[in-house]
Design an enzyme around this catalytic site. Structure first.
Site, PDB file in Angstrom:
ATOM      1  CE  LYS A   1     -20.596  22.443  22.453  1.00 37.83           C
ATOM      2  NZ  LYS A   1     -19.504  21.644  21.842  1.00 37.83           N
TER       3      LYS A   1
ATOM      4  CB  SER B   1     -18.129  23.594  18.572  1.00 42.25           C
ATOM      5  OG  SER B   1     -18.158  22.448  19.415  1.00 42.25           O
TER       6      SER B   1
ATOM      7  CB  SER C   1     -15.436  21.071  20.201  1.00 44.15           C
ATOM      8  OG  SER C   1     -15.585  21.408  18.848  1.00 44.15           O
TER       9      SER C   1
HETATM   10  N1  GLN Z   1     -13.695  22.070  14.729  1.00 36.90           N
HETATM   11  C1  GLN Z   1     -14.028  20.728  14.423  1.00 36.90           C
HETATM   12  C2  GLN Z   1     -15.196  20.701  13.477  1.00 36.90           C
HETATM   13  O1  GLN Z   1     -15.580  21.730  13.067  1.00 36.90           O
HETATM   14  C3  GLN Z   1     -14.321  19.964  15.687  1.00 36.90           C
HETATM   15  C4  GLN Z   1     -15.654  20.274  16.251  1.00 36.90           C
HETATM   16  C5  GLN Z   1     -15.946  19.534  17.513  1.00 36.90           C
HETATM   17  O2  GLN Z   1     -15.065  18.957  18.147  1.00 36.90           O
HETATM   18  N2  GLN Z   1     -17.209  19.515  17.851  1.00 36.90           N
HETATM   19  O3  GLN Z   1     -15.715  19.680  13.130  1.00 36.90           O
END
Ligand code: GLN
Length: 499
Positions: free
Chosen positions: A80, A155, A179
């Site tokens: 990532k 994400s 995410s």
């Molecule tokens: N979708 C969640 C957010 O937008 C979690 C994101 C994540 O786990 N990095 O904050």
């Protein structure tokens, strides 16, 4: 070389150790696969063929020199783009970091290298990991290999798409509110959020530091456990790292028995509002676990209803503070620095151009929640909710060994459907957020395809802090029983490479 690509990571590692395949051959096969399909999927932001091949040849040389290799040595991995890498750019999918090449490796990166894993490239993500669809990337929209008109989750959507499209056998991700688990669920993969502090945040570009947790993606439970073990464990460079041995996740993944295990179904996370096919597959999986000897208990965690609201105060508050470091002076983009403007003006122009709309929304929400006069009402109350959630977990784990729920309320939604509606987007994390707020171990394993759309459904397993092995044990039991009954799930994806 499609036979190499169809191998599991564990099998590929074994083939490399036994000299049946070289890491260079395996890496070449995956790089070629990326070249042929990533134009359709858009999983990667940066791929460095020569850098990857050099790492592969180094592993082959170690083997030739008679060195004993670990289980994943020579196996490729997609990384990532939120982890720093000293030999590749790191942007967190933001324009504000465009062109930045870090001078150091994140601990997770360093441990991948020590384990002999070959980093193929860096994967797309929502900008600074804020989002659930990867549509918030400043660079490209990643597509779900099961249906390229749909989102791959977020994400860590570049990582999930890369593994589901067989562009990599393994990938790293980070989970702040879901995410890893959410993209794993919607792409038909295994994804784990380790216990908070069980994997190092050093060199992971910070979003919400009290929640951020690196973790693995894989096509099966054992591979996920092997990657989990490869990069987790104590790191003195991360002040919240736990000084304890890595839970025995690989042994648990091999064992996979649930006889006598007490499994709690959280009623707050099994709502009528969820997609019917998601609930159907979830309940069938509960029956399956029962048939394998588990005891299923329904229980309530009432404060989970407030988890989403608390998260969307805590995470933006921490992000508004963490992202203050992007001041146009130290890294990446600098706008309007023509000698006529003050440092403040350059900073303001750079941040206005460098951050995307979701990142700005979070910074504004967080700054507001932390401002004097509102701090107690917003941030303070959210922290109290966090304590209640922890207590609900503690009480539940006095009576059961693991808690379970669907990983997501729906399967993968169409690209664009929720892009203009932040609330609808935030709801994708309804079931995953409680584990982040409490810091416990949590994992998503595929539990079939929803009948109405033929898309993957995820089964979430939550365990107490440092009991990550329990999540793998249950996941392995689910995976084995479902594969015996229905065959290999991922083989039904249009981008699967046949065994
Ligand atoms: N979708 C969640 C957010 O937008 C979690 C994101 C994540 O786990 N990095 O904050």
């Amino acid at each position: 070389m499609s036979d190499v690509i169809s191998l599991t990571a564990a099998e590929l590692g074994e083939a490399i150790r036994e000299g049946r395949v070289t890491s260079e051959e395996a890496t070449t096969a995956y790089l070629d696969r990326i070249e042929s399909v990533d134009g359709e999927i858009n999983a990667f932001l940066h791929v460095r063929r020569e850098t990857a091949l050099e790492q592969a040849r180094a592993v082959d040389a170690r083997r030739a020199a008679g060195e004993e290799l670990g289980p994943l040595a020579g196996v490729p991995v997609a990384h990532k783009d939120v982890f720093t890498t000293k030999d590749m750019p790191t942007t967190a999918a933001s324009k504000i970091l465009e062109g930045w090449q870090p001078p150091y490796d994140a601990t997770v990166t360093a441990r991948l290298r020590e384990a002999g894993l070959v980093i193929l490239g860096k994967t797309n993500m929502d900008e600074f990991a804020m989002g659930s669809s990867t549509e918030n990337s400043a660079y490209k929209v990643t597509r779900n290999p099961w249906d390229t008109d749909r989102i791959p989750g977020g994400s860590s959507g570049g990582s999930s798409a890369a593994v589901a499209a067989f562009e990599a056998p393994l990938a790293t991700g980070t989970d702040t509110g879901g995410s890893i688990r959410q993209p794993a669920a919607v792409c038909g993969l295994v994804g784990a959020k380790p216990t908070y502090g069980g994997s190092s945040r050093y060199g992971m570009i910070a979003f919400a530091s009290s929640l951020d947790t690196p973790g693995p993606f894989a096509r099966n439970v054992l591979d996920a456990a092997l990657l989990h073990e490869a990069f987790s464990g104590h790191d003195p460079r991360d002040s919240t790292s736990i000084d304890a041995p890595v839970p025995p996740v690989v042994d648990a993944a091999r064992l996979g028995d649930v006889e006598g295990l007490r499994v709690g179904v959280v009623s707050e996370l099994d709502s009528d509002g969820f997609q019917p096919g998601v609930r159907q597959r979830f309940h069938e999986t509960l029956e399956l676990l029962e048939s394998l000897g588990a005891k299923i208990v329904e229980l309530s965690c009432p404060s989970f209803d407030a988890a989403l609201s608390a998260y969307y105060l805590i995470a933006p508050s921490e992000c508004s503070s963490n992202l203050a470091r992007f001041d146009a002076m130290r890294y990446g983009l600098r706008v309007g620095d023509d000698g006529t403007r003050s440092a403040e003006e350059v900073m303001s122009l750079t941040r206005a151009q460098g951050f995307g709309p979701e990142v700005k929304r979070r910074i504004m929400l967080g700054t507001y929640a932390l401002s004097s006069g509102y701090y107690d009402a917003y941030y303070g109350s959210a922290q109290q909710v966090r304590t209640l959630i922890k207590r609900d977990f503690d009480a539940a784990f006095e009576n059961v060994d693991v808690l379970v729920s669907p990983t997501t309320p729906t399967t993968a939604f169409p690209i664009g459907e929720r892009a203009e509606d932040p609330m609808a987007m935030y709801l994708a994390d309804l079931c995953t957020i409680p584990s982040n707020l409490a810091g416990n171990a949590s994992l998503s394993v595929p539990c079939g395809l929803a009948p109405e759309d033929g898309l993957p459904v995820g089964f979430q397993i939550m365990a107490p802090p440092l009991a990550d092995d329990r999540t793998y044990r249950v996941a392995a039991a689910v995976e084995r029983a479902l594969t015996e009954r229905d065959g290999d799930l991922l083989a039904r994806s249009p981008y699967a490479v046949a065994r």
